[in-house]
Design an enzyme around this catalytic site. Structure first.
Site, PDB file in Angstrom:
ATOM      1  N   LYS A   1       0.928  -1.288  -0.026  1.00  0.00           N
ATOM      2  CA  LYS A   1      -0.227  -0.076   0.069  1.00  0.00           C
ATOM      3  C   LYS A   1       0.944   1.156  -0.090  1.00  0.00           C
ATOM      4  CE  LYS A   1      -1.352   1.649   4.130  1.00  0.00           C
ATOM      5  NZ  LYS A   1      -1.331   3.023   4.476  1.00  0.00           N
ATOM      6  N   ASN A   2       1.940   1.268   0.823  1.00  0.00           N
ATOM      7  CA  ASN A   2       2.591   2.383   1.213  1.00  0.00           C
ATOM      8  C   ASN A   2       3.542   2.811  -0.142  1.00  0.00           C
ATOM      9  OD1 ASN A   2       1.133   3.059   3.109  1.00  0.00           O
ATOM     10  ND2 ASN A   2       2.649   2.578   4.615  1.00  0.00           N
TER      11      ASN A   2
ATOM     12  N   CYS B   1      -4.765   8.518   9.996  1.00  0.00           N
ATOM     13  CA  CYS B   1      -4.699   7.724  11.392  1.00  0.00           C
ATOM     14  C   CYS B   1      -4.400   8.684  12.849  1.00  0.00           C
ATOM     15  CB  CYS B   1      -3.967   6.653  11.413  1.00  0.00           C
ATOM     16  SG  CYS B   1      -4.360   5.319  10.473  1.00  0.00           S
TER      17      CYS B   1
ATOM     18  N   ILE C   1       8.729   6.778  16.651  1.00  0.00           N
ATOM     19  CA  ILE C   1       8.316   7.438  15.450  1.00  0.00           C
ATOM     20  C   ILE C   1       6.967   8.352  15.789  1.00  0.00           C
ATOM     21  CG2 ILE C   1       7.852   7.545  12.894  1.00  0.00           C
ATOM     22  CD1 ILE C   1      10.811   6.135  13.503  1.00  0.00           C
TER      23      ILE C   1
ATOM     24  N   ARG D   1      -8.421  -0.450   4.837  1.00  0.00           N
ATOM     25  CA  ARG D   1      -7.640   0.744   4.306  1.00  0.00           C
ATOM     26  C   ARG D   1      -6.160   0.006   4.040  1.00  0.00           C
ATOM     27  NH1 ARG D   1      -6.294   5.656   7.859  1.00  0.00           N
ATOM     28  NH2 ARG D   1      -5.128   5.857   5.937  1.00  0.00           N
TER      29      ARG D   1
ATOM     30  N   ARG E   1       1.692  14.753  13.791  1.00  0.00           N
ATOM     31  CA  ARG E   1       1.860  14.447  12.283  1.00  0.00           C
ATOM     32  C   ARG E   1       1.922  15.810  11.539  1.00  0.00           C
ATOM     33  NH1 ARG E   1      -0.762   9.286  10.066  1.00  0.00           N
ATOM     34  NH2 ARG E   1       0.962   8.975   8.732  1.00  0.00           N
TER      35      ARG E   1
ATOM     36  N   LYS F   1      14.528  15.399  10.551  1.00  0.00           N
ATOM     37  CA  LYS F   1      14.437  14.284  10.693  1.00  0.00           C
ATOM     38  C   LYS F   1      13.806  13.454   9.782  1.00  0.00           C
ATOM     39  CE  LYS F   1      10.581  12.447  14.019  1.00  0.00           C
ATOM     40  NZ  LYS F   1       9.574  12.996  15.140  1.00  0.00           N
ATOM     41  N   VAL F   2      14.060  11.960   9.738  1.00  0.00           N
ATOM     42  CA  VAL F   2      13.726  11.064   8.508  1.00  0.00           C
ATOM     43  C   VAL F   2      12.260  11.251   8.387  1.00  0.00           C
ATOM     44  CG1 VAL F   2      13.605   8.964   7.740  1.00  0.00           C
ATOM     45  CG2 VAL F   2      15.580   9.796   8.800  1.00  0.00           C
ATOM     46  N   SER F   3      11.608  11.608   7.234  1.00  0.00           N
ATOM     47  CA  SER F   3      10.140  11.477   6.916  1.00  0.00           C
ATOM     48  C   SER F   3      10.116  11.036   5.670  1.00  0.00           C
ATOM     49  CB  SER F   3       9.656  13.006   7.184  1.00  0.00           C
ATOM     50  OG  SER F   3       8.345  13.183   6.338  1.00  0.00           O
ATOM     51  N   VAL F   4       9.171   9.977   5.836  1.00  0.00           N
ATOM     52  CA  VAL F   4       9.049   9.006   4.569  1.00  0.00           C
ATOM     53  C   VAL F   4       8.269  10.204   3.668  1.00  0.00           C
ATOM     54  CG1 VAL F   4       7.560   7.084   3.429  1.00  0.00           C
ATOM     55  CG2 VAL F   4       8.856   6.824   5.492  1.00  0.00           C
TER      56      VAL F   4
ATOM     57  N   ASP G   1       5.285   0.414  11.713  1.00  0.00           N
ATOM     58  CA  ASP G   1       3.726  -0.006  11.284  1.00  0.00           C
ATOM     59  C   ASP G   1       3.767  -1.571  11.730  1.00  0.00           C
ATOM     60  OD1 ASP G   1       3.234   2.382  10.083  1.00  0.00           O
ATOM     61  OD2 ASP G   1       3.768   1.860   8.053  1.00  0.00           O
TER      62      ASP G   1
ATOM     63  N   ARG H   1      -3.958  10.878   4.860  1.00  0.00           N
ATOM     64  CA  ARG H   1      -2.689  11.755   4.866  1.00  0.00           C
ATOM     65  C   ARG H   1      -1.900  11.665   3.463  1.00  0.00           C
ATOM     66  NH1 ARG H   1       0.664  14.557   8.537  1.00  0.00           N
ATOM     67  NH2 ARG H   1       2.833  14.364   8.116  1.00  0.00           N
TER      68      ARG H   1
HETATM   69  C1  EPZ Z   1       4.530   7.102   6.546  1.00  0.00           C
HETATM   70  O1  EPZ Z   1       3.876   8.185   6.978  1.00  0.00           O
HETATM   71  C2  EPZ Z   1       3.627   5.852   6.261  1.00  0.00           C
HETATM   72  N1  EPZ Z   1       2.405   6.292   5.403  1.00  0.00           N
HETATM   73  C3  EPZ Z   1       3.233   5.490   7.670  1.00  0.00           C
HETATM   74  O2  EPZ Z   1       2.249   4.337   7.773  1.00  0.00           O
HETATM   75  C4  EPZ Z   1       4.310   5.194   8.365  1.00  0.00           C
HETATM   76  O3  EPZ Z   1       4.012   4.774   9.997  1.00  0.00           O
HETATM   77  C5  EPZ Z   1       5.478   6.292   8.618  1.00  0.00           C
HETATM   78  O4  EPZ Z   1       5.605   6.734   7.200  1.00  0.00           O
HETATM   79  C6  EPZ Z   1       6.841   5.981   9.205  1.00  0.00           C
HETATM   80  O5  EPZ Z   1       7.484   4.804   8.766  1.00  0.00           O
HETATM   81  C7  EPZ Z   1       2.493   5.874   4.392  1.00  0.00           C
HETATM   82  O6  EPZ Z   1       3.670   5.554   3.652  1.00  0.00           O
HETATM   83  C8  EPZ Z   1       1.109   6.216   3.372  1.00  0.00           C
HETATM   84  P1  EPZ Z   1       6.692  10.333   8.355  1.00  0.00           P
HETATM   85  P2  EPZ Z   1       4.278   9.648   6.880  1.00  0.00           P
HETATM   86  O7  EPZ Z   1       6.786  11.575   7.686  1.00  0.00           O
HETATM   87  O8  EPZ Z   1       4.940   9.804   5.910  1.00  0.00           O
HETATM   88  C9  EPZ Z   1       7.332  13.598  11.742  1.00  0.00           C
HETATM   89  C10 EPZ Z   1       0.339   3.218   7.952  1.00  0.00           C
HETATM   90  O9  EPZ Z   1      -0.218   2.344   8.829  1.00  0.00           O
HETATM   91  N2  EPZ Z   1       7.125  14.656  10.790  1.00  0.00           N
HETATM   92  O10 EPZ Z   1       7.845   9.395   7.983  1.00  0.00           O
HETATM   93  O11 EPZ Z   1       3.383  10.437   7.340  1.00  0.00           O
HETATM   94  C11 EPZ Z   1       6.049  12.755  12.114  1.00  0.00           C
HETATM   95  O12 EPZ Z   1       5.253  13.647  12.920  1.00  0.00           O
HETATM   96  C12 EPZ Z   1       0.894   4.454   7.932  1.00  0.00           C
HETATM   97  O13 EPZ Z   1       0.434   2.486   6.678  1.00  0.00           O
HETATM   98  C13 EPZ Z   1       7.084  16.073  11.346  1.00  0.00           C
HETATM   99  O14 EPZ Z   1       7.558  16.303  12.421  1.00  0.00           O
HETATM  100  O15 EPZ Z   1       5.308   9.600   8.149  1.00  0.00           O
HETATM  101  C14 EPZ Z   1       6.458  11.612  12.712  1.00  0.00           C
HETATM  102  O16 EPZ Z   1       6.925  11.895  13.973  1.00  0.00           O
HETATM  103  C15 EPZ Z   1       0.737   5.136   9.253  1.00  0.00           C
HETATM  104  N3  EPZ Z   1       7.060  16.912  10.256  1.00  0.00           N
HETATM  105  C16 EPZ Z   1       7.957  11.330  11.941  1.00  0.00           C
HETATM  106  O17 EPZ Z   1       8.191  12.627  11.334  1.00  0.00           O
HETATM  107  C17 EPZ Z   1       6.831  16.794   9.104  1.00  0.00           C
HETATM  108  O18 EPZ Z   1       6.634  17.615   8.205  1.00  0.00           O
HETATM  109  C18 EPZ Z   1       7.855  10.288  10.702  1.00  0.00           C
HETATM  110  O19 EPZ Z   1       6.667  10.492  10.076  1.00  0.00           O
HETATM  111  C19 EPZ Z   1       6.737  15.328   8.609  1.00  0.00           C
HETATM  112  C20 EPZ Z   1       6.964  14.458   9.531  1.00  0.00           C
END
Ligand code: EPZ
Length: 429
Positions: free
Chosen positions: A22-23, A126, A338, A408, A131, A171-174, A316, A102
């Site tokens: 999915k992701n 979610c 995370i 989902r 976030r 910070k690492v953000s997907v 996840d 999201r």
């Molecule tokens: C992706 O979400 C995934 N979603 C999530 O899976 C997964 O849990 C997450 O990455 C972490 O691996 C999809 O791929 C669709 P992040 P994402 O930005 O991209 C902070 C599932 O169940 N952050 O990597 O939204 C954030 O708050 C879902 O399939 C900021 O502070 O996650 C978090 O603490 C749930 N500012 C951390 O970074 C920002 O602008 C990582 O979040 C962006 C993020």
């Protein structure tokens, strides 16, 4: 609303075919906005989030079609989607659509890159933490976009087009990596993304973008270098297998005992998760067909995990690992690094007899031999599936309500599990 009813206690034996991730599918679908030619995606899972995203994309003017049944094709395999953004007619992603998922916020990158403007509602998704979207805004501003926030919408524009930039994510953000990567493919000049997410789904997107004509180096590392090009073209790409679905079923087998082939699963996408599951006394071997997961001996050994960005243990799979540890022969510690609010499954697992103590970001789980069936409620996607796998290993009947969360992200969950001997059914309300 549908419920899932489980009668626990059966071993799992047989084969589960792993769906496309999915992701990975979601950002790949969004990448179709970058070209006026057709992007064909194979192995796309049949999920509510995928259907939701087709609605959002079609609102921007993307035509999509799904291949019908083909002679000799396995009906259990993923679908093939054709997406064509010949002409983008609307650069607004409205609240009604974006608030449900999201990832749809990520359209901001391709819309800005191709149309030089976007109006995108602040995201929903979610309830696992606050976030924010600050990394997205900072990255797009660094690439020359003007950004304003007005009445819950982000208004972004870049009259002369996006420009290459050197971006170091704090910070690492997907999602921020996916978005900046897509945006950079059509920017003028070179973009460097440092501290980029290395998740396999990011690499899958990058490989597809390269197939579409993008110039990207450093794929699979935390430093991506993108040289902008004038245009991208159509391409055909197959979505990687879902490592979270794989890990979930591997943990289900670890809990119930038995032996299941997770068809199509690939070890290199999820080594740290598999290592943690192995530590519990479960054998996992890569074969040509997928991963064979077997647990024959009685005891589940406790193991500690901490969630980290890839290649660490994925957030996840944290809820599912907690369910597994609830049946272990000892004490384990689970640290969530995370998301700050990703422990909502704790009180639901407790209804099944799990003994879990929370202290900030750390959960201490005292394993027990006996979980018992109960009525529980799904709170988010991965939390819900942790309740399902706990129910499979509990004595008696468990009903999980609010299963729309599961739809989902898990394709044909009841069907896949019941083919392996689980007593599980959906009760439509
Ligand atoms: C992706 O979400 C995934 N979603 C999530 O899976 C997964 O849990 C997450 O990455 C972490 O691996 C999809 O791929 C669709 P992040 P994402 O930005 O991209 C902070 C599932 O169940 N952050 O990597 O939204 C954030 O708050 C879902 O399939 C900021 O502070 O996650 C978090 O603490 C749930 N500012 C951390 O970074 C920002 O602008 C990582 O979040 C962006 C993020």
């Amino acid at each position: 609303m549908d419920k899932i009813r489980i009668v626990g206690g059966n071993e799992l034996n047989g084969t589960i075919s792993i769906s496309g991730a999915k992701n990975a599918a979601l950002p790949l679908m969004i990448a179709s906005l970058l070209t006026d030619e057709t992007l064909t995606l194979e192995n796309v899972p049949r999920l509510r989030d995928v259907a939701q995203l087709t609605q959002i994309l079609s609102n921007h003017g993307v035509d999509y079609s799904v291949d019908g049944k083909r002679a000799g094709e396995d009906p259990l395999k993923g679908q093939t989607l054709h997406l064509t953004a010949g002409r983008i007619v609307d650069t607004t992603a409205p609240y009604e659509l974006v608030s449900k998922m999201r990832a749809s916020f990520w359209v901001i990158g391709p819309l800005l890159a191709r149309m030089h403007q976007a109006r995108v509602s602040l995201p929903g998704g979610c309830a696992i933490g606050t976030r924010p979207v600050d990394f997205f805004i900072d990255a797009l501003e660094a690439m020359g976009a003007d950004i304003e926030i007005d009445k819950g919408y982000i208004l972004a524009s870049c009259s002369g087009g996006l420009k290459g930039a050197h971006i170091v994510f704090p910070k690492v953000s997907v999602g921020a990596t996916h978005t900046a990567l897509m945006a950079a493919t059509l920017a003028q000049g070179t973009t460097i993304l440092e501290n980029a997410a290395r998740e396999p789904e990011v690499s899958d997107l990058a490989h597809c973008l390269v197939g579409m004509g993008a110039k990207i180096s450093g794929i699979g590392t935390d430093k991506l270098v993108i040289e902008g090009v004038d245009r991208l073209h159509g391409y055909r790409h197959s979505v990687i297998p879902d490592r979270i679905e794989t890990g979930t079923y591997a943990m289900a087998v670890a809990m119930t005992g038995g032996s299941v082939l997770l068809e199509g699963a690939r070890e290199e996408l999820m080594e740290s998760a598999l290592d943690a599951i192995r530590k519990t006394g479960t054998q996992i071997t890569q074969t040509n067909e997928g991963l064979q997961v077997t647990r024959t001996n009685g005891g589940i050994q406790p193991a500690d995990i901490s969630t980290e960005p890839f290649p660490g243990f994925p957030t996840d799979l944290q809820a599912q690992f907690m369910a597994l540890m609830a049946r272990s022969k000892g004490t384990s510690r689970i640290t969530e690094n995370i998301f700050e609010n990703r422990f909502m499954h704790v009180q639901e697992l407790a209804r099944l007899g799990a003994r879990i103590q929370l202290d900030g970001q750390v959960a201490t789980v005292e394993g027990t031999d006996q979980l018992h069936g109960a009525q529980v409620m799904a709170t988010d996607l991965r939390a819900s599936v942790s309740l399902v796998i706990a129910g499979l290993a509990a004595e008696g009947e468990t009903t999980v309500s609010r299963v729309y969360h599961l739809d989902r992200g898990f394709e044909r969950l009841e069907d896949k599990l019941s083919r392996c001997g689980a007593q599980i059914e959906r009760i439509s309300a």
